[in-house]
Design a protein around this motif. Structure first.
Motif, PDB file in Angstrom:
ATOM      1  N   CYS A 148       0.829  -1.213   0.000  1.00  7.10           N
ATOM      2  CA  CYS A 148       0.000   0.000   0.000  1.00  7.10           C
ATOM      3  C   CYS A 148       0.861   1.260   0.000  1.00  7.10           C
ATOM      4  CB  CYS A 148      -0.886  -0.058   1.243  1.00  7.10           C
ATOM      5  SG  CYS A 148      -1.472   1.493   1.822  1.00  7.10           S
ATOM      6  N   PHE A 149       2.012   1.172   0.626  1.00  7.13           N
ATOM      7  CA  PHE A 149       2.933   2.279   0.906  1.00  7.13           C
ATOM      8  C   PHE A 149       2.341   3.249   1.921  1.00  7.13           C
ATOM      9  CE2 PHE A 149       4.850   6.484   0.311  1.00  7.13           C
ATOM     10  CZ  PHE A 149       6.107   6.177   0.803  1.00  7.13           C
ATOM     11  N   SER A 150       1.374   4.117   1.533  1.00  5.19           N
ATOM     12  CA  SER A 150       0.770   4.963   2.566  1.00  5.19           C
ATOM     13  C   SER A 150      -0.717   5.143   2.288  1.00  5.19           C
ATOM     14  CB  SER A 150       1.482   6.317   2.680  1.00  5.19           C
ATOM     15  OG  SER A 150       1.079   7.176   1.647  1.00  5.19           O
ATOM     16  N   CYS A 151      -1.458   5.406   3.360  1.00  4.76           N
ATOM     17  CA  CYS A 151      -2.929   5.451   3.246  1.00  4.76           C
ATOM     18  C   CYS A 151      -3.407   6.880   3.003  1.00  4.76           C
ATOM     19  CB  CYS A 151      -3.562   4.938   4.524  1.00  4.76           C
ATOM     20  SG  CYS A 151      -3.028   3.287   4.924  1.00  4.76           S
ATOM     21  N   ASN A 152      -4.700   6.999   2.667  1.00  2.00           N
ATOM     22  CA  ASN A 152      -5.232   8.319   2.298  1.00  2.00           C
ATOM     23  C   ASN A 152      -5.005   9.363   3.395  1.00  2.00           C
ATOM     24  OD1 ASN A 152      -7.837   8.789   3.877  1.00  2.00           O
ATOM     25  ND2 ASN A 152      -8.001   6.655   3.216  1.00  2.00           N
TER      26      ASN A 152
END
Ligand code: PMP
Ligand code: GLN
Length: 381
Positions: A261-265
């Protein structure tokens, strides 16, 4: 083109199947676990504000730091445990993803994972997709408690993890302090990890304290504790959660997370950081949801269902012995079609399809939705 399926025996999840059927038959959907009432207007406004202020680019891979700091403060105030937001908390796209990443971080082919059944539907496939082996133990029907002697018998040199879930989906059972004592004695000095699904964290009823792994620093050393903002803040479509673990385990967890995902919203994380700074955003949640459970229990007295105990989560189970001896799947489909109410058959949460004639109802609904459902259920004779 031929594909060698990683999950040859898996179909579409029961939640999708039953929600589709509910839509087709215009039934009241007490199946899939999602609220039909509005989430907090204040939280929505905070997301809008964050977007307008320009929080629309990537946040760090670990998650927005003020949110991790707010979580660390919450953990300290609720469970009296100190966690480092930099090295122990990772924001994830939902609880399911946190569990998937945790198990993928630790499992090697051939490892065994103890899973209690009935079990949330993602656990077994997640273990299998990693080449590991689920070791299944039935919770004791009808209280759905863990028999720890059975756990001791199933521990082997290959046991790599124990999967826990409290409050429990689908049954609403919760772990007690004694369960935690048994768990601690079983894993002490053993190389066994714990993956603890606590997505219903604030939804524990009757004044029972939530037995989070986070209360026990010795257990946290070997655990991945997985949470869901979507579940507790009535916005399941947000798919945002987090995982708390030791610094060593978190380092490995993030290696997997960063390439998936790396980073979320960002805007939701910025909003939640502010929202969580007020304890009133989460402390009243258990009484809010308990009222719904109590209302549903009261209404259901007019039916022939016998409800089992629910001490937490969005769910309560009921037997229908006095109505029919159909399988729970056939029964769930029939009452959707003929009576316009959709439950979830509990046998789907067992790999062997164990059918105790029990169905699950979701009470995280508006009062009028519960009333409309029970009005229909009461006509089943
Ligand atoms: N675990 C359990 C026990 C659940 O009921 C759910 C509900 N969806 C999840 C995990 C997943 O949470 P999320 O939607 O945040 O992935
Ligand atoms: N957790 C929800 C339930 O048990 C559904 C999540 C999903 O649809 N995968 O109903």
């Amino acid at each position: 083109m031929k594909i060698h399926s990683k999950l040859p025996n898996v179909g579409t999840t029961i939640f999708t199947v039953m929600s589709d059927l509910a839509t087709e038959y215009n039934a009241v959907n007490l199946g899939q676990g999602f609220p039909d009432y509005e989430m907090s207007g204040e939280l929505i406004a905070l997301v809008n504000e964050a977007m307008k202020k320009g929080f629309n680019q990537y946040v760090p891979m670990q998650g927005y730091l003020p949110l991790r700091e707010a979580l660390s403060e919450k953990i300290q105030s609720l469970y009296n445990t100190v966690t480092d937001p930099n090295t122990q908390i990772t924001i994830t796209p939902g609880g399911t993803y946190a569990i998937y990443t945790a198990l993928t971080t630790i499992l090697q082919p051939g490892d065994e994972v103890i899973i209690f059944e009935p079990a949330y539907d993602s656990y077994v496939p997640t273990v299998k997709i990693n080449g590991a082996v689920p070791v299944l133990i039935d919770l004791e029907f009808p209280g759905y408690k863990i028999d720890w002697n059975k756990v001791r018998q199933k521990i082997s040199p290959k046991t790599r993890a124990i999967m826990l879930n409290s409050p429990h989906n689908p049954t609403g059972s919760v772990l007690s302090a004694n369960d935690m004592h048994e768990l601690r004695s079983i894993v002490k000095d053993k190389n066994i990890f714990i993956c603890s699904d606590e997505v219903y964290e604030h939804l524990v009823f009757d004044g029972i304290p939530h037995q989070s792994i986070l209360r026990y620093p010795d257990l946290l050393e070997k655990s991945f504790v997985c949470f869901s903002f979507g579940k507790v803040f009535h916005c399941t479509g947000w798919k945002l959660g987090y995982c708390v673990s030791s610094p060593e385990l978190t380092k490995e967890f993030r290696k997997v997370h960063q390439f998936n995902c790396f980073s979320c919203n960002s805007p939701m994380q910025v909003a939640l950081a502010k929202f969580l700074s007020d304890k009133n955003s989460y402390l009243p949640l258990s009484s809010f949801m308990q009222k719904k459970r109590d209302h549903f229990i009261k209404l259901m007295k007019a039916t022939k269902f016998q409800l089992l105990n629910s001490s937490g989560s969005y769910f309560i189970c009921g037997t229908y012995h006095d109505i029919s001896d159909e399988s729970d799947k056939d029964f769930s489909i029939r009452i959707t079609k003929e009576y316009g109410v959709t439950p979830i058959p509990v046998s789907v949460f067992y790999q062997a399809g164990t059918d105790n004639k029990v169905v699950r109802f979701c009470f995280a609904k508006k009062e009028e939705t519960l009333e409309a459902a029970v009005e229909r259920l009461a006509t089943i004779s």
